[in-house]
Design a protein around this motif. Sequence first.
Motif, PDB file in Angstrom:
ATOM      1  N   VAL A  86       0.832  -1.202   0.000  1.00  0.00           N
ATOM      2  CA  VAL A  86       0.000   0.000   0.000  1.00  0.00           C
ATOM      3  C   VAL A  86       0.864   1.248   0.000  1.00  0.00           C
ATOM      4  CG1 VAL A  86      -1.952  -1.120   1.154  1.00  0.00           C
ATOM      5  CG2 VAL A  86      -0.188   0.007   2.521  1.00  0.00           C
ATOM      6  N   SER A  89      -2.332   7.845  -0.442  1.00  0.00           N
ATOM      7  CA  SER A  89      -2.851   8.626  -1.571  1.00  0.00           C
ATOM      8  C   SER A  89      -2.539  10.100  -1.359  1.00  0.00           C
ATOM      9  CB  SER A  89      -4.359   8.431  -1.689  1.00  0.00           C
ATOM     10  OG  SER A  89      -4.903   9.371  -2.590  1.00  0.00           O
ATOM     11  N   GLU A  96      -3.883   3.196   0.242  1.00  0.00           N
ATOM     12  CA  GLU A  96      -4.520   2.504  -0.875  1.00  0.00           C
ATOM     13  C   GLU A  96      -3.524   1.515  -1.469  1.00  0.00           C
ATOM     14  OE1 GLU A  96      -5.482   5.794  -3.479  1.00  0.00           O
ATOM     15  OE2 GLU A  96      -3.498   5.759  -4.394  1.00  0.00           O
TER      16      GLU A  96
END
Length: 172
Positions: A86, A89, A96
Amino acid sequence: MNSKRKGYDVRAIANLVLDICDARGKVITNLHLNKILFFIHVEFLREYSTPLVSAKLEAWDYGPVYREIYNQFKKNKNLPISNRAVKVSFDTGEKEVATCTLKNGDSEKIEELVLFYSDIPAGLLVDLSHETGGAWDVVWNHKSEFNIGMEITNEIISDYELNRARRVNTVQ
């Protein structure tokens, strides 16, 4: 080396490797993933004179390691990876799954190399990455007093990997 492209996010490429392996029913560990990423990065430098990923590569006990990938999956220890890397963002500030848009032809080449290298046991890839005179060996057994970060740069890979015969023959 091609200076126009700095390389993809290593987390996104790691996720692509994991997706390709999952689709073929292949399970891989953190160790195996790091070795696959190293060897396909070398192949991109060899074939396209451009890096596959932009992340720093380091010489560790078991060969070349991308610290970001190791840290993302260290909780898996030596078990198969089922989760994905991940990133945060920029738009939302939320975590994310890391993804990227690949350039034309890169997807097919990456898949070809992942299928090849994922069939080679992780232990053998470790042995191959440790060969005398290779990039890992040169950094790990450096002659200078210091090598801060034990970094295996693209220049070191170019100097010690690209001019030698391929360690493993790939399908052309």
